[in-house]
Design a protein around this motif. Structure first.
Motif, PDB file in Angstrom:
ATOM      1  N   LYS A  50       0.840  -1.201   0.000  1.00 49.80           N
ATOM      2  CA  LYS A  50       0.000   0.000   0.000  1.00 49.80           C
ATOM      3  C   LYS A  50       0.878   1.255   0.000  1.00 49.80           C
ATOM      4  O   LYS A  50       0.660   2.196  -0.764  1.00 49.80           O
ATOM      5  CB  LYS A  50      -0.913  -0.040   1.223  1.00 49.80           C
ATOM      6  CG  LYS A  50      -1.655   1.231   1.509  1.00 49.80           C
ATOM      7  CD  LYS A  50      -3.027   1.212   0.866  1.00 49.80           C
ATOM      8  CE  LYS A  50      -3.633   2.601   0.806  1.00 49.80           C
ATOM      9  NZ  LYS A  50      -3.680   3.272   2.098  1.00 49.80           N
ATOM     10  N   SER A  51       1.893   1.264   0.862  1.00 53.50           N
ATOM     11  CA  SER A  51       2.696   2.485   0.991  1.00 53.50           C
ATOM     12  C   SER A  51       3.689   2.655  -0.160  1.00 53.50           C
ATOM     13  O   SER A  51       3.991   3.777  -0.555  1.00 53.50           O
ATOM     14  CB  SER A  51       3.433   2.501   2.328  1.00 53.50           C
ATOM     15  OG  SER A  51       4.306   1.404   2.407  1.00 53.50           O
ATOM     16  N   THR A  52       4.177   1.563  -0.722  1.00 57.00           N
ATOM     17  CA  THR A  52       5.180   1.721  -1.782  1.00 57.00           C
ATOM     18  C   THR A  52       4.556   1.891  -3.154  1.00 57.00           C
ATOM     19  O   THR A  52       5.067   2.643  -3.982  1.00 57.00           O
ATOM     20  CB  THR A  52       6.140   0.511  -1.843  1.00 57.00           C
ATOM     21  OG1 THR A  52       5.365  -0.687  -1.919  1.00 57.00           O
ATOM     22  CG2 THR A  52       7.053   0.477  -0.636  1.00 57.00           C
ATOM     23  N   SER A  53       3.484   1.166  -3.435  1.00 59.95           N
ATOM     24  CA  SER A  53       2.926   1.257  -4.788  1.00 59.95           C
ATOM     25  C   SER A  53       1.428   1.490  -4.815  1.00 59.95           C
ATOM     26  O   SER A  53       0.815   1.453  -5.877  1.00 59.95           O
ATOM     27  CB  SER A  53       3.294   0.011  -5.601  1.00 59.95           C
ATOM     28  OG  SER A  53       3.199  -1.137  -4.828  1.00 59.95           O
ATOM     29  N   GLY A  54       0.821   1.706  -3.636  1.00 63.99           N
ATOM     30  CA  GLY A  54      -0.594   2.035  -3.600  1.00 63.99           C
ATOM     31  C   GLY A  54      -1.518   0.844  -3.785  1.00 63.99           C
ATOM     32  O   GLY A  54      -2.726   0.983  -3.840  1.00 63.99           O
ATOM     33  N   ALA A  92      13.202  -9.816   5.649  1.00 68.87           N
ATOM     34  CA  ALA A  92      14.172  -8.959   4.960  1.00 68.87           C
ATOM     35  C   ALA A  92      13.527  -7.633   4.561  1.00 68.87           C
ATOM     36  O   ALA A  92      14.151  -6.576   4.652  1.00 68.87           O
ATOM     37  CB  ALA A  92      14.725  -9.678   3.729  1.00 68.87           C
ATOM     38  N   LEU A  93      12.247  -7.687   4.147  1.00 71.32           N
ATOM     39  CA  LEU A  93      11.529  -6.453   3.800  1.00 71.32           C
ATOM     40  C   LEU A  93      11.337  -5.579   5.036  1.00 71.32           C
ATOM     41  O   LEU A  93      11.467  -4.361   4.981  1.00 71.32           O
ATOM     42  CB  LEU A  93      10.156  -6.780   3.204  1.00 71.32           C
ATOM     43  CG  LEU A  93      10.089  -7.267   1.762  1.00 71.32           C
ATOM     44  CD1 LEU A  93       8.645  -7.594   1.408  1.00 71.32           C
ATOM     45  CD2 LEU A  93      10.622  -6.209   0.798  1.00 71.32           C
ATOM     46  N   ARG A  94      11.050  -6.249   6.180  1.00 68.94           N
ATOM     47  CA  ARG A  94      10.844  -5.516   7.438  1.00 68.94           C
ATOM     48  C   ARG A  94      12.103  -4.756   7.816  1.00 68.94           C
ATOM     49  O   ARG A  94      12.045  -3.600   8.217  1.00 68.94           O
ATOM     50  CB  ARG A  94      10.517  -6.504   8.561  1.00 68.94           C
ATOM     51  CG  ARG A  94       9.053  -6.800   8.693  1.00 68.94           C
ATOM     52  CD  ARG A  94       8.708  -7.243  10.119  1.00 68.94           C
ATOM     53  NE  ARG A  94       7.340  -7.731  10.140  1.00 68.94           N
ATOM     54  CZ  ARG A  94       7.005  -9.017   9.979  1.00 68.94           C
ATOM     55  NH1 ARG A  94       7.950  -9.936   9.832  1.00 68.94           N
ATOM     56  NH2 ARG A  94       5.741  -9.381   9.975  1.00 68.94           N
ATOM     57  N   ILE A  95      13.241  -5.422   7.698  1.00 68.28           N
ATOM     58  CA  ILE A  95      14.519  -4.772   8.026  1.00 68.28           C
ATOM     59  C   ILE A  95      14.737  -3.584   7.088  1.00 68.28           C
ATOM     60  O   ILE A  95      15.204  -2.530   7.480  1.00 68.28           O
ATOM     61  CB  ILE A  95      15.683  -5.794   7.941  1.00 68.28           C
ATOM     62  CG1 ILE A  95      15.473  -6.875   9.004  1.00 68.28           C
ATOM     63  CG2 ILE A  95      17.031  -5.121   8.096  1.00 68.28           C
ATOM     64  CD1 ILE A  95      16.279  -8.141   8.782  1.00 68.28           C
ATOM     65  N   GLY A  96      14.345  -3.789   5.814  1.00 69.12           N
ATOM     66  CA  GLY A  96      14.283  -2.667   4.882  1.00 69.12           C
ATOM     67  C   GLY A  96      15.608  -2.175   4.344  1.00 69.12           C
ATOM     68  O   GLY A  96      15.682  -1.107   3.758  1.00 69.12           O
ATOM     69  N   LYS A  97      16.679  -2.954   4.528  1.00 76.46           N
ATOM     70  CA  LYS A  97      17.985  -2.473   4.053  1.00 76.46           C
ATOM     71  C   LYS A  97      18.230  -2.834   2.592  1.00 76.46           C
ATOM     72  O   LYS A  97      19.073  -2.242   1.934  1.00 76.46           O
ATOM     73  CB  LYS A  97      19.109  -3.088   4.916  1.00 76.46           C
ATOM     74  CG  LYS A  97      19.186  -2.438   6.286  1.00 76.46           C
ATOM     75  CD  LYS A  97      20.576  -2.586   6.875  1.00 76.46           C
ATOM     76  CE  LYS A  97      20.665  -1.853   8.206  1.00 76.46           C
ATOM     77  NZ  LYS A  97      21.166  -2.700   9.282  1.00 76.46           N
ATOM     78  N   VAL A 151      17.357  -2.611  -0.818  1.00 75.71           N
ATOM     79  CA  VAL A 151      16.552  -1.805  -1.746  1.00 75.71           C
ATOM     80  C   VAL A 151      16.156  -2.611  -2.987  1.00 75.71           C
ATOM     81  O   VAL A 151      15.043  -2.506  -3.491  1.00 75.71           O
ATOM     82  CB  VAL A 151      17.327  -0.530  -2.175  1.00 75.71           C
ATOM     83  CG1 VAL A 151      16.497   0.299  -3.142  1.00 75.71           C
ATOM     84  CG2 VAL A 151      17.686   0.293  -0.945  1.00 75.71           C
ATOM     85  N   ALA A 152      17.090  -3.450  -3.465  1.00 71.00           N
ATOM     86  CA  ALA A 152      16.814  -4.262  -4.650  1.00 71.00           C
ATOM     87  C   ALA A 152      15.653  -5.213  -4.394  1.00 71.00           C
ATOM     88  O   ALA A 152      14.808  -5.437  -5.264  1.00 71.00           O
ATOM     89  CB  ALA A 152      18.062  -5.050  -5.059  1.00 71.00           C
ATOM     90  N   LEU A 153      15.603  -5.747  -3.164  1.00 69.45           N
ATOM     91  CA  LEU A 153      14.513  -6.660  -2.817  1.00 69.45           C
ATOM     92  C   LEU A 153      13.173  -5.905  -2.810  1.00 69.45           C
ATOM     93  O   LEU A 153      12.178  -6.391  -3.342  1.00 69.45           O
ATOM     94  CB  LEU A 153      14.757  -7.305  -1.447  1.00 69.45           C
ATOM     95  CG  LEU A 153      13.651  -8.279  -0.985  1.00 69.45           C
ATOM     96  CD1 LEU A 153      13.657  -9.547  -1.833  1.00 69.45           C
ATOM     97  CD2 LEU A 153      13.801  -8.627   0.478  1.00 69.45           C
ATOM     98  N   MET A 168       7.940  -5.062  -5.334  1.00 67.94           N
ATOM     99  CA  MET A 168       6.981  -4.138  -5.951  1.00 67.94           C
ATOM    100  C   MET A 168       6.703  -4.528  -7.394  1.00 67.94           C
ATOM    101  O   MET A 168       5.566  -4.523  -7.855  1.00 67.94           O
ATOM    102  CB  MET A 168       7.543  -2.709  -5.932  1.00 67.94           C
ATOM    103  CG  MET A 168       7.313  -1.975  -4.629  1.00 67.94           C
ATOM    104  SD  MET A 168       8.371  -0.516  -4.523  1.00 67.94           S
ATOM    105  CE  MET A 168       7.737   0.479  -5.882  1.00 67.94           C
ATOM    106  N   GLU A 169       7.777  -4.867  -8.094  1.00 70.00           N
ATOM    107  CA  GLU A 169       7.616  -5.222  -9.512  1.00 70.00           C
ATOM    108  C   GLU A 169       6.809  -6.500  -9.676  1.00 70.00           C
ATOM    109  O   GLU A 169       5.929  -6.589 -10.516  1.00 70.00           O
ATOM    110  CB  GLU A 169       8.984  -5.357 -10.182  1.00 70.00           C
ATOM    111  CG  GLU A 169       9.687  -4.015 -10.299  1.00 70.00           C
ATOM    112  CD  GLU A 169      10.860  -4.039 -11.257  1.00 70.00           C
ATOM    113  OE1 GLU A 169      11.218  -5.131 -11.751  1.00 70.00           O
ATOM    114  OE2 GLU A 169      11.416  -2.957 -11.507  1.00 70.00           O
TER     115      GLU A 169
END
Lengths: 292, 121
Positions: free
Chosen positions: A14-18, A51-56, A58-60, A65-66
């Motif tokens: 929701k926050s990254t791509s709506g 890994a997404l939660r940690i958020g470091k 960026v490629a992931l 998102m893609e």
């Protein structure tokens, strides 16, 4: 998938791509994300979510998102919008712009390029009419990966057989091994750019025609309204918006209204006065008529 | 109900194609080569033909040329369906009067969109 993980993913998307993903779409999330789990040799989805939660990574973030926003695309998808473009919308704009001789068209969720290239083929089929005109077709998407594919204009045998008439394939594509590539003149007509519909797109300039099909369905009401109203601002008074068959502006915004007789085609409400010409396009927008 | 003649020397392909076409509400029948297809057209013209290229006795392109020369030659709608997937074959088929062209392997969606393209569904 654990409910907590799903909730995190839902709010992340929701926050990254709506994107609004309900619990009923859990299988979709799993099927789209498992290829990333495998590609990165992760033990499973929980580790990917961590890994997404940690958020470091960026490629992931970009990959997820893609994977969630990429949709299958067809040439001449749904057919009718392109018939309407050729038979109704373009003749009207050709007349309205006969002095400027310029037309700008935006494919707002270009994905792998089928939509902007379809528009390019429609214009090419009318080449005689557009002689001496400057036509810009801009395709945008949130995903870098699909844009790369769109720029290459290279499609598999399966892809070119979904919706593309065989004469068009022969006319506008070249066979390269097992693949088919849009020829250089077709590709030259389309400019592809990365853009997120959630952020400002005023830098793209104004467009006489905007295609925004089968994208809004993924957003919640407030986001749909915001996107539609910002799009209306990028259009001249007689600008035209194409939405997908399952989408509408009704109940979302008063800035745009359906064109009578042309399903999925909308115009700015202020365009009313300049539409008083005897064609299907000229019919008064339903919404505008009702509100006066 | 529209009818479609499936012309292919492979029994498996005929079966798969028939299944898809019947789901699209076509009445289907079969021929194993171009000669048999010609005979069927002379007796009872289908609305559409799904046509293989390489077949014994009479191949698809020879059938199509012959069919277009005969009485009522503009019908039926002919959709090639072949492993020949190069531009030369495709162009040759269009020049011989094919209405659409499917490159094998095909799936349900391809048949459906191609038949839609020529106004059959």
């Amino acid at each position: 998938m654990k409910p907590a993980d799903f909730e995190f993913l839902a709010s992340f998307l929701k926050s990254t791509s709506g994107l609004v993903i309900g619990p009923d779409k859990m299988y979709l999330v799993e099927s789209r994300l498992m290829p990333i789990v495998r590609k990165r040799n992760l033990p499973g989805l929980p580790e990917l979510v961590n890994a997404l939660r940690i958020g470091k990574d960026v490629a992931l973030t970009q990959d997820v998102m893609e994977a969630m926003t990429t949709n299958e695309s067809f040439f001449f998808r749904d057919k009718t919008p392109f018939n309407n473009l050729r038979n109704e919308v373009l003749p009207k704009l050709l007349e309205a712009r006969k002095n400027q001789r310029q037309l700008r068209i935006w494919s707002a969720a270009a994905s792998t390029g089928q939509e902007p290239y379809t528009v390019a083929m429609v214009l090419k089929e009318m080449a005689a009419t557009f002689q001496g005109w400057r036509t810009d077709i801009v395709g945008t998407d949130i995903s870098r990966e699909v844009l790369e594919k769109a720029r290459a204009g290279m499609y598999s045998q399966f892809e070119v057989q979904r919706g593309l008439p065989i004469q068009m394939l022969v006319k506008y594509f070249k066979q390269i091994g097992e693949m088919w590539q849009g020829d250089s003149s077709l590709r030259a007509m389309v400019t592809l750019k990365e853009a997120n519909l959630l952020t400002s797109f005023s830098g793209l300039g104004t467009f006489d025609i905007i295609f925004c099909r089968n994208v809004l369905i993924y957003f919640e009401q407030a986001t749909k309204k915001d996107i539609l109203e910002r799009m209306a601002k990028q259009m001249p008074a007689d600008g035209i918006l194409f939405l997908g068959a399952a989408e509408t502006v009704i109940g979302l915004t008063d800035a745009l209204a359906p064109l009578k007789g042309l399903r999925g085609v909308y115009t700015k409400v202020s365009a009313e006065s300049s539409m008083a010409k005897p064609s299907a396009l000229a019919s008064m927008p339903i919404k505008a008529a009702a509100s006066r | 109900m529209k009818s479609c003649l499936v012309v292919d020397d492979s029994r498996v392909i005929r079966k798969v194609a028939r299944q898809i076409l019947e789901d699209l509400r076509f009445e289907t029948f079969e021929a194993v080569d171009g000669q048999e297809a010609l005979n069927i057209c002379r007796n009872r013209m289908p609305d559409a033909i799904l046509l293989d290229w390489n077949m014994p006795v009479m191949n698809g392109i020879d059938f199509l040329r012959q069919r277009r020369l005969e009485k009522g030659g503009s019908s039926p709608v002919v959709v090639f369906c072949t492993t020949e997937n190069d531009i030369k074959h495709i162009t040759e088929a269009i020049q011989a009067g094919a209405n659409e062209y499917i490159m094998k392997p095909f799936d349900r969606e391809i048949i459906e969109t191609k038949f839609l393209e020529v106004g059959l569904v």
